[in-house]
Write a protein that holds these residues in place. Structure first.
Motif, PDB file in Angstrom:
ATOM      1  N   TYR A   1       6.614   4.788  -1.695  1.00 21.06           N
ATOM      2  CA  TYR A   1       6.304   5.902  -2.590  1.00 21.06           C
ATOM      3  C   TYR A   1       4.992   6.576  -2.210  1.00 21.06           C
ATOM      4  O   TYR A   1       4.881   7.805  -2.246  1.00 21.06           O
ATOM      5  N   PHE A   2       4.004   5.781  -1.843  1.00 22.36           N
ATOM      6  CA  PHE A   2       2.702   6.347  -1.503  1.00 22.36           C
ATOM      7  C   PHE A   2       2.832   7.283  -0.297  1.00 22.36           C
ATOM      8  O   PHE A   2       2.321   8.410  -0.309  1.00 22.36           O
ATOM      9  N   LYS A   3       3.534   6.831   0.728  1.00 18.43           N
ATOM     10  CA  LYS A   3       3.717   7.647   1.928  1.00 18.43           C
ATOM     11  C   LYS A   3       4.573   8.863   1.621  1.00 18.43           C
ATOM     12  O   LYS A   3       4.338   9.957   2.149  1.00 18.43           O
ATOM     13  N   ARG A   4       5.567   8.691   0.757  1.00 15.55           N
ATOM     14  CA  ARG A   4       6.445   9.799   0.386  1.00 15.55           C
ATOM     15  C   ARG A   4       5.675  10.883  -0.361  1.00 15.55           C
ATOM     16  O   ARG A   4       5.901  12.078  -0.166  1.00 15.55           O
ATOM     17  N   PHE A   5       4.730  10.474  -1.217  1.00 11.66           N
ATOM     18  CA  PHE A   5       3.977  11.433  -2.029  1.00 11.66           C
ATOM     19  C   PHE A   5       2.801  12.038  -1.262  1.00 11.66           C
ATOM     20  O   PHE A   5       2.512  13.218  -1.416  1.00 11.66           O
ATOM     21  N   LEU A   6       2.092  11.230  -0.445  1.00 15.87           N
ATOM     22  CA  LEU A   6       0.841  11.677   0.167  1.00 15.87           C
ATOM     23  C   LEU A   6       0.898  11.831   1.681  1.00 15.87           C
ATOM     24  O   LEU A   6      -0.025  12.377   2.283  1.00 15.87           O
ATOM     25  N   GLY A   7       1.953  11.297   2.297  1.00 19.22           N
ATOM     26  CA  GLY A   7       2.095  11.478   3.733  1.00 19.22           C
ATOM     27  C   GLY A   7       1.391  10.443   4.584  1.00 19.22           C
ATOM     28  O   GLY A   7       1.527  10.461   5.816  1.00 19.22           O
ATOM     29  N   VAL A   8       0.629   9.545   3.986  1.00 14.53           N
ATOM     30  CA  VAL A   8      -0.043   8.464   4.727  1.00 14.53           C
ATOM     31  C   VAL A   8       0.194   7.149   3.990  1.00 14.53           C
ATOM     32  O   VAL A   8       0.536   7.136   2.808  1.00 14.53           O
ATOM     33  N   THR A   9      -0.011   6.025   4.681  1.00 13.34           N
ATOM     34  CA  THR A   9       0.156   4.717   4.046  1.00 13.34           C
ATOM     35  C   THR A   9      -1.052   4.409   3.160  1.00 13.34           C
ATOM     36  O   THR A   9      -2.141   4.984   3.349  1.00 13.34           O
ATOM     37  N   PRO A  10      -0.902   3.495   2.201  1.00 10.47           N
ATOM     38  CA  PRO A  10      -2.053   3.103   1.364  1.00 10.47           C
ATOM     39  C   PRO A  10      -3.229   2.590   2.178  1.00 10.47           C
ATOM     40  O   PRO A  10      -4.386   2.876   1.855  1.00 10.47           O
ATOM     41  N   ARG A  11      -2.949   1.838   3.249  1.00 15.00           N
ATOM     42  CA  ARG A  11      -4.039   1.276   4.058  1.00 15.00           C
ATOM     43  C   ARG A  11      -4.835   2.381   4.759  1.00 15.00           C
ATOM     44  O   ARG A  11      -6.071   2.334   4.796  1.00 15.00           O
ATOM     45  N   ILE A  12      -4.141   3.368   5.313  1.00 13.55           N
ATOM     46  CA  ILE A  12      -4.842   4.481   5.955  1.00 13.55           C
ATOM     47  C   ILE A  12      -5.681   5.237   4.937  1.00 13.55           C
ATOM     48  O   ILE A  12      -6.830   5.607   5.199  1.00 13.55           O
ATOM     49  N   TYR A  13      -5.110   5.461   3.743  1.00 14.84           N
ATOM     50  CA  TYR A  13      -5.848   6.172   2.693  1.00 14.84           C
ATOM     51  C   TYR A  13      -7.097   5.385   2.293  1.00 14.84           C
ATOM     52  O   TYR A  13      -8.187   5.943   2.142  1.00 14.84           O
TER      53      TYR A  13
END
Length: 272
Positions: free
Chosen positions: A253-265
């Protein structure tokens, strides 16, 4: 079979329906019928369809609706292959879902065989992605019910009752989601809050918020997750403390909404 053809068939055991995802199909289909309902979309290609002695030219983004017993056949009318997604529901499952949506025990009959409806098309494509990626029951249930609600409202011959809820009801649902985002929330829980059917809630919520209740809930969870990641929390801890079932679904979901993985963010803020 053409080497470029690809056929995927999935049976969703939680919601009890089949999903066909065909790519680059060229074979014709002779006259036949099914003892179940078929809701299908064409995303590429062109076919001449015969259904119940009527002829249709079916193109990309068209939707086909077959009742049990509808006699139909089709063949390609261009040089390319056909990309098709079909959702098959037994008569028993369709009747149960109709009761779940409208609280009426009635056999459903589609009034049209071919329609063009962007809302229905988009919802079917979304449901396909959710099933193939094996996302949560809540995701799939809500999308399936929204798809059927959109179809029932326009393309069912035996009219079903339609109710609406006002802005205050939508606010009650939103406030509940914002306060209880950590909990396991089901569509029926939200319906009980304002005493409406699932179809009424879905129809009115999408009209007011331009997204489904479950998508709204996931947006709240992602917002909470962002706050924790910005403070340096580990993705696995964030997943457990923002309402997601596990880290895999959280990352999706995080990547789908923001385009990056939680770890990268998270790393952006750690380095900063």
């Amino acid at each position: 079979m053409n080497s470029s053809e690809h056929k995927t068939v999935v049976f969703d055991r939680t919601l009890h329906f089949e999903l066909f995802d065909f790519k680059e199909i060229r074979q014709p289909f002779t006259e036949h019928f099914h003892d179940y309902y078929v809701i299908g979309t064409i995303s590429k290609g062109c076919r001449i369809l015969f259904c119940n002695q009527e002829e249709f030219h079916v193109n990309a983004k068209d939707i086909v609706l077959f009742n049990p017993g509808d006699i139909h056949s089709c063949h390609q009318c261009d040089d390319g292959g056909l990309d098709y997604c079909g959702i098959n529901l037994t008569k028993e499952v369709m009747r149960r879902l109709a009761f779940e949506i409208y609280s009426v025990d009635r056999q459903i009959t589609f009034s049209k065989s071919v329609v063009r409806d962007s809302s229905v098309y988009f919802t079917i494509q979304t449901l396909k992605r959710l099933v193939i990626n094996n996302l949560t029951y809540e995701d799939k249930e809500e999308c399936l019910l929204l798809m059927l609600t959109l179809i029932f409202d326009k393309y069912v011959s035996n009219n079903l009752s339609v109710n609406y809820c006002n802005d205050e009801c939508i606010s009650i649902v939103c406030n509940f989601l914002e306060k209880h985002y950590m909990e396991d929330i089901h569509l029926i829980d939200l319906c009980k809050l304002i005493n409406v059917s699932k179809s009424t809630l879905l129809r009115c919520f999408v009209k007011a918020k331009k997204m489904t209740p479950y998508c709204y809930l996931q947006n709240i969870r992602i917002g909470k997750a962002k706050e924790m990641l910005e403070k340096g929390a580990l993705p696995i801890d964030v997943a457990l403390n923002s309402g997601f079932t596990d880290q895999s679904h959280f990352t999706h979901y995080f990547k789908r909404f923001l385009g990056v993985t939680p770890r990268i963010y998270r790393d952006i803020f750690i380095k900063k």
